[in-house]
Design an enzyme around this catalytic site. Structure first.
Site, PDB file in Angstrom:
ATOM      1  N   HIS A 298       0.835  -1.206   0.000  1.00 28.41           N
ATOM      2  CA  HIS A 298       0.000   0.000   0.000  1.00 28.41           C
ATOM      3  C   HIS A 298       0.867   1.252   0.000  1.00 28.41           C
ATOM      4  CE1 HIS A 298       0.157   1.222   4.395  1.00 28.41           C
ATOM      5  NE2 HIS A 298       0.537  -0.034   4.532  1.00 28.41           N
ATOM      6  N   GLU A 346      -5.214   1.509   2.285  1.00 25.23           N
ATOM      7  CA  GLU A 346      -5.018   0.292   3.077  1.00 25.23           C
ATOM      8  C   GLU A 346      -5.260   0.553   4.545  1.00 25.23           C
ATOM      9  OE1 GLU A 346      -2.453  -2.508   5.563  1.00 25.23           O
ATOM     10  OE2 GLU A 346      -2.491  -0.332   5.415  1.00 25.23           O
ATOM     11  N   GLU A 358     -12.355  -7.740  -5.715  1.00 28.26           N
ATOM     12  CA  GLU A 358     -13.788  -7.824  -5.998  1.00 28.26           C
ATOM     13  C   GLU A 358     -14.081  -7.466  -7.456  1.00 28.26           C
ATOM     14  OE1 GLU A 358     -15.408  -6.909  -1.467  1.00 28.26           O
ATOM     15  OE2 GLU A 358     -15.136  -5.255  -2.869  1.00 28.26           O
ATOM     16  N   HIS A 499       2.370   4.180  13.344  1.00 32.40           N
ATOM     17  CA  HIS A 499       1.144   4.975  13.168  1.00 32.40           C
ATOM     18  C   HIS A 499       1.159   6.292  13.942  1.00 32.40           C
ATOM     19  CE1 HIS A 499      -1.684   1.553  11.557  1.00 32.40           C
ATOM     20  NE2 HIS A 499      -0.559   1.666  10.877  1.00 32.40           N
TER      21      HIS A 499
END
Length: 691
Positions: A298, A346, A358, A499
């Site tokens: 990502h 992501e 998908e 993060h």
């Protein structure tokens, strides 16, 4: 951050690199999706306060992390928040709920009335959003979550010479952001690609997100709150890294400055549909262009994201540059097509990769050989760490043996990366000239009945990164690479700046990987595997290694469950026969391969065997096995809450039945056993020649 102006600049960077006339790929493009995201309101920052009986604010939680470098003062740094936490206002007595697991709340509720309280929890043990989902049935009004210094900092708590910018440890004001969504993919378009005209479910029908407000805070504020708590002392295994006793509450000690006070949460998050892009690039295969090896990471971060995700993105860009140049110069082209993927959004729940699977469900199911994921390429400088299906174990070991682990001279380090297939004995970090394999073996190993002492290849059982949709939804053979720190020297559950606003180039270059030698080790190893899977005549996948894992899972299941299952008249013999059948079929395919001169065989025979290897994991898919788990269909690698190294559906069903004693739950155990047995039998049937 996903969908911001900065994200668009990185989209343009990826396109520029992959469309470069000298080092680019055959083709590069963007895929757009309209996705449902969650943000804090910059005009109304989220607030957490301690409020006295008369309404006066006695303490306010820090709203932004303390700046140590200019990066933390960048106006684009998003306020710490819990993505997908609902907006709302909650006020109540504070309680300490450990990690916010179901058992934690159950235990706390035995001595404390949780109705109307605010629970403070620490990261770990349960998913982010689960800490609120688990709290709501007890009437908890809101949840706070923080990173305990015992779990991330080896107990270090002071920024006066101890934490960043003096070391890799998290400063007191550091806050881990994250998605508090419990499933992957766009929340409004389950099982459909999130295109502009796609049907969307009403937002109020979304499941798997917190039902009550939840907000992450730094451990400096958590310390102030927890050390003032009243009530009984928490159990010993709930105690953390603060120099005080963690009490359960409710409320604060009469002797504290917060006596008779409440904690108030004012959360102003909002949800919005935004355009998010994947950037895709392809090197077309020369012989089998309709067989894909997908390599991805990502692109989006929470703040600066030097390690997560840019360590992985830099590795991917270097691999694509080297291979792109060889293709542009006419020196090499892989047998199969290589698709490079820079996934968007992501961090909000693996959205870009899930939407891609998908949209192209059928094509990817029928044509994808393997998916290689390198997200956080480097957590630390000690050793390679890899996870994947058992069938990829051998090719990873082969690559790791070919990459040498010694310090390269600066001149050599500046040369373009090459891989073992072109230049054996390439350099990777370390003081002595050992291979990546030998070093990995030293740090993490297991004993294989067939192979003896080997490095420990992890399993891909959850949804920690973009491999999730490929493994669980499509049943595609997948692997994940990183470089880890020495877990005998640090008990940190991940690298401490994860993060936060401190995950910067300065942090990465000084404390995670000085000289970027571990980045090179990951690039060379993952690149070696990529070339082998894309370019070998016979796919380097091994079914016998898969058989060994199924046998180990069976042994564990027998020791844990057989006695009780016999008492319930639920036979395990069909499962034992299925695993034995799989071993027999795997051995048969090994013999067929060993007896074949594939270079001189008809191409159809090579293709037939390769298809058997490629499609093996599809045989373990059952779309009805886990109706309660969104997009989990792989009966061997689905996530499990039972915590046992065995078949996940069986383990979870058994744990539920043992807990409840209900006959319907034992029937569910029998159902899961049948699903598992028939899936393994079915997989074995794909490895034999004819029906």
């Amino acid at each position: 951050m996903a969908t911001t102006a900065g994200d668009e600049r990185t989209v343009q960077l990826m396109l520029k690199r992959w469309q470069d006339p000298e080092t680019g790929l055959d083709r590069a493009w963007r895929e757009e999706y309209l996705v449902y995201l969650s943000f804090p309101d910059p005009k109304k920052p989220n607030k957490v306060t301690v409020v006295g009986p008369s309404g006066d604010v006695l303490h306010a939680i820090r709203e932004k992390e303390k700046p140590y470098t200019a990066e933390q003062e960048d106006p684009e740094v998003v306020q710490p928040y819990a993505a997908y936490s609902p907006a709302g206002h909650a006020k109540g007595k504070l309680v300490y709920a450990n990690q916010g697991t179901p058992s934690d709340y159950e235990r706390l509720n035995q001595t404390v009335d949780l109705a109307g309280t605010i629970a403070i929890t620490r990261y770990g043990g349960a998913g982010r959003g689960a800490k609120a989902v688990n709290a709501a049935p007890y009437g908890v009004a809101g949840v706070l979550v923080y990173t305990d210094p015992r779990d991330i900092n080896d107990g270090v708590t002071s920024d006066a010479g101890e934490t960043y910018p003096h070391s890799w440890y998290l400063p007191p004001s550091g806050v881990e952001r994250g998605s508090f969504n419990g499933q992957f993919g766009d929340l409004l378009t389950p099982y459909l690609a999130a295109k502009e005209d796609t049907y969307r479910i009403p937002a109020e029908n979304v499941t798997g997100i917190p039902p009550i407000p939840i907000q992450p805070i730094g451990y400096e504020d958590a310390y102030v709150l927890i050390c003032a708590l009243d009530g009984d002392a928490a159990p010993q295994n709930w105690q953390g890294g603060f120099n005080c006793t963690y009490n359960l509450g409710p409320g604060f000690k009469p002797t504290s400055a917060f006596s008779a006070s409440d904690v108030q949460m004012d959360i102003f998050n909002y949800e919005e549909k935004r355009n998010s892009s994947n950037v895709m690039g392809v090197i077309r295969g020369s012989v089998e262009p309709d067989r894909y090896v997908i390599y991805g990471n990502h692109r989006d971060s929470w703040v600066h994201g030097a390690i997560d995700p840019s360590s992985g993105t830099s590795v991917m860009l270097e691999l694509s540059r080297v291979l792109g140049r060889l293709v542009k110069q006419g020196k090499w082209r892989p047998r199969r097509s290589i698709i490079f993927s820079s996934w968007g959004a992501e961090e909000f729940g693996l959205i870009g990769s899930a939407e891609y699977t998908e949209q192209y469900f059928t094509k990817l199911s029928e044509r994808t050989v393997a998916y290689i994921n390198v997200d956080i390429a480097v957590f630390g400088g000690a050793t390679l760490s890899a996870a994947g299906m058992p069938s990829v174990q051998n090719v990873i070991f082969t690559a790791a043996k070919q990459v040498n682990r010694h310090k390269a001279p600066h001149a050599a380090a500046a040369e373009p990366l090459t891989f073992g297939l072109f230049a054996p004995q390439v350099a990777a970090p370390g003081r002595v000239s050992t291979s990546v394999y030998e070093n990995w073996l030293r740090f993490s190993n297991r004993t294989s009945p067939a192979l003896g002492l080997i490095p420990r290849l992890g399993h891909i059982t959850g949804a920690g990164s973009d491999y999730a949709a490929f493994v669980h939804y499509l049943g595609i053979t997948a692997m994940d690479f990183s470089h880890a720190y020495d877990r005998t020297k640090s008990s940190a559950r991940t690298y401490p700046a994860y993060h936060t606003a401190y995950d910067t180039f300065d942090y990465a270059s000084r404390f995670i990987d000085p000289g970027f030698l571990s980045h090179q080790a990951v690039a060379r190893t993952a690149g070696n595997v990529l070339i082998r899977v894309a370019d070998s005549l016979l796919l380097p996948l091994n079914c016998s290694d898969y058989a060994e894992t199924l046998e180990q899972y069976l042994t564990t299941a027998e020791s844990l469950y057989q006695e009780q299952l016999s008492a319930q008249k639920i036979p395990m013999e069909p499962l034992k026969r299925a695993v034995a059948n799989f071993r027999s079929a795997a051995s048969h395919l090994d013999r067929v391969i060993g007896a074949s001169d594939l270079k001189n065989e008809t191409p159809l025979k090579v293709r037939r065997i390769n298809d058997q290897l490629m499609l093996l994991d599809r045989a373990f898919l059952n779309p009805l096995a886990f109706p309660e788990k969104y997009a989990y269909r792989h009966v061997i690698w689905a996530s499990s809450s039972a915590g046992q190294p065995t078949f996940p559906g069986l383990a979870d069903a058994y744990a539920q039945a043992e807990s409840s004693g209900q006959s319907r739950d034992w029937e569910r155990v029998h159902y899961q056993l049948s699903v598992l047995t028939q899936s393994i039998d079915g997989a074995a049937q794909t490895l034999v020649d004819v029906i």
